[in-house]
Write a protein that holds these residues in place. Structure first.
Motif, PDB file in Angstrom:
ATOM      1  N   HIS A  94       0.871  -1.181   0.000  1.00 17.36           N
ATOM      2  CA  HIS A  94       0.000   0.000   0.000  1.00 17.36           C
ATOM      3  C   HIS A  94       0.901   1.222   0.000  1.00 17.36           C
ATOM      4  O   HIS A  94       1.885   1.273   0.749  1.00 17.36           O
ATOM      5  N   HIS A 107      -4.113   7.080  -2.256  1.00 16.45           N
ATOM      6  CA  HIS A 107      -3.896   5.707  -1.776  1.00 16.45           C
ATOM      7  C   HIS A 107      -3.686   4.827  -3.008  1.00 16.45           C
ATOM      8  O   HIS A 107      -4.610   4.599  -3.775  1.00 16.45           O
ATOM      9  N   GLU A 108      -2.466   4.379  -3.198  1.00 18.38           N
ATOM     10  CA  GLU A 108      -2.101   3.649  -4.410  1.00 18.38           C
ATOM     11  C   GLU A 108      -1.614   2.245  -4.057  1.00 18.38           C
ATOM     12  O   GLU A 108      -1.309   1.957  -2.895  1.00 18.38           O
ATOM     13  N   HIS A 109      -1.523   1.398  -5.081  1.00 19.34           N
ATOM     14  CA  HIS A 109      -1.083   0.013  -4.856  1.00 19.34           C
ATOM     15  C   HIS A 109      -0.078  -0.413  -5.908  1.00 19.34           C
ATOM     16  O   HIS A 109      -0.467  -0.887  -6.986  1.00 19.34           O
ATOM     17  N   LEU A 213     -10.886  -2.941   0.019  1.00 21.93           N
ATOM     18  CA  LEU A 213      -9.676  -3.680   0.379  1.00 21.93           C
ATOM     19  C   LEU A 213      -9.934  -4.584   1.580  1.00 21.93           C
ATOM     20  O   LEU A 213      -9.135  -4.667   2.509  1.00 21.93           O
TER      21      LEU A 213
HETATM   22 CU    CU Z   1      -3.956   0.280   0.298  1.00 23.78          CU
END
Ligand code: CU
Length: 406
Positions: A94, A107-109, A213
């Motif tokens: 994350h 908020h990136e993945h 998530l």
């Molecule tokens: Cu995340």
């Protein structure tokens, strides 16, 4: 320095982490990171060893509005690339990105690449400073958070002041969210914070929150100085029910049956959050509804709690004429000291607590390496016949300090 709170938290809450609300906390080292075009490297101590994270950006110069590849290389203590990360909340990594004024939040993945790095392509909307928190869990390890500072070239917008919310209630898109802490906001104590979610139009409790998530909500907490990072997740309703704090505040539960008392329960999400120090914090609560992630920011002022104590030095005997340096959760205090050339210099190191990597102090240039047992004073004579700088560090090379002879 980075390891300390992180480790302590996990020693205390590793059980909680898996069973109920979970929180990751990261104490950021005081070393500032590099300009935009440099490759950033950081190492963090976890229970099982040191994990390094290296961030490479492509292009090297990051420009506002243009896609930049952010690639994270995780290495273990032997320098081996760590490709396999545990899937936590549906993702191996994350990445939380905030602007320096905490006005922007992303908020990136990052995903695994053939070369073993974790990469995400991201366009920073504005010029200026951003802080990146890379949150991952290697196998055989607790959760690790590495942070990086980046400078983005391009138009810099005016910084927005971080103003504490007068009312803990926000309406964003179709959600109205009320935040209720179980007491005054104080540091160093696990607080339970409940978020009641209503439909903004009908004002009815929301019963159709979707899992985002794998959770009903995600909470990211960053201090105004960006040095403290907490990632918390909601407790399940059963755990809220069983939680000692919950009984006072969460009247929606039916105490007799232990079941949800009414549908509005669905609309209340609670998390345990421990604010590491007194500061103004921004909390981003993220919910998903109708397929869309909605991020609701709150700004709170956390006052100094009783459990956050200064190091007690009243019983510590420092030899006469020696200069005291305390090794604690906060690193070396003071970190940098200047002395006059030619005057005898005796340093007295005092290690105040167990929860850091300061079990020894190393002066590389002087070839001095001394153990620092907790609660003992260890003296080191430093030559002052020549002007110059002597840096010193803990055994892990994480806590650092400097003596300047002039
Ligand atoms: Cu995340």
């Amino acid at each position: 320095m980075k390891a300390k709170l992180f480790l302590s938290l996990f020693l205390i809450s590793s059980f909680l982490f898996f069973v109920i609300g979970c929180q990751t906390e990261n104490k950021i080292s005081q070393n500032t990171i590099s300009p935009a075009n440099a490759e950033n490297t950081k190492s963090i101590l976890t229970e099982k060893g040191v994990f390094n994270a290296e961030l490479k950006t492509a292009p090297q110069e990051i420009k506002a509005g243009e896609k930049t590849d952010l690639s994270f290389y995780i290495k273990d203590s032997s320098g081996e690339l760590v490709k396999d990360l545990q899937i936590v909340h549906e993702k191996p990594m994350h990445l939380l990105i905030v602007s320096d004024d905490l006005d922007e939040f992303y908020h990136e993945h990052p995903t695994l690449q053939p070369d073993g790095s974790y990469k995400v392509s991201f366009a920073f909307p504005n010029g200026g400073g951003y802080q990146l928190y890379s949150d991952f869990t290697p196998f055989d390890s607790t959760q690790v958070v590495h942070d990086f500072s980046l400078n983005v070239s391009g138009n810099i917008r005016a910084a927005k002041p971080l103003i504490t919310d007068a009312k803990l209630e926000k309406t964003i898109e179709n959600l109205r969210v009320e935040m209720k802490p179980d007491g005054d906001f104080v540091s160093g104590k696990e607080m339970m914070i409940s978020f009641s979610v209503f439909d903004a139009a009908t004002n009815q409790p929301v019963t159709d929150l979707e899992n985002y998530l794998g959770e009903k909500a995600h909470f990211v907490v960053v201090s105004q100085d960006r040095q403290e990072f907490v990632h918390a997740h909601p407790m399940s309703n059963d755990n809220v029910k069983n939680d000692a704090h919950a009984h006072d505040t969460n009247s929606a539960h039916d105490d007799k049956t232990g079941k949800m008392a009414n549908p509005s329960d669905e609309s209340i999400v609670s998390a345990h959050i421990n604010f590491p120090k007194a500061a103004v914090y921004r909390i981003w609560a993220q919910f998903k509804r109708g397929g869309k992630v909605i991020t609701v920011p709150f700004t709170i002022d956390v006052k100094q709690g009783q459990e956050e104590k200064a190091v007690d030095l009243s019983n510590v005997k420092i030899p006469e004429g020696a200069f005291k340096i305390v090794v604690s959760r906060g690193g070396f205090t003071p970190q940098e000291v200047s002395f006059k050339k030619g005057q005898p210099l005796k340093l007295a190191f005092y290690r105040a607590d167990e929860v850091n990597c300061g079990s020894e102090v190393i002066f590389k240039d002087l070839n001095i390496n001394k153990k620092l047992p907790v609660g003992e004073v260890v003296t080191i004579d430093v030559p002052t016949d020549k002007a110059g700088e002597f840096s010193f560090a803990c055994g892990m090379d994480m806590l650092k300090g400097k003596i300047i002879v002039q």
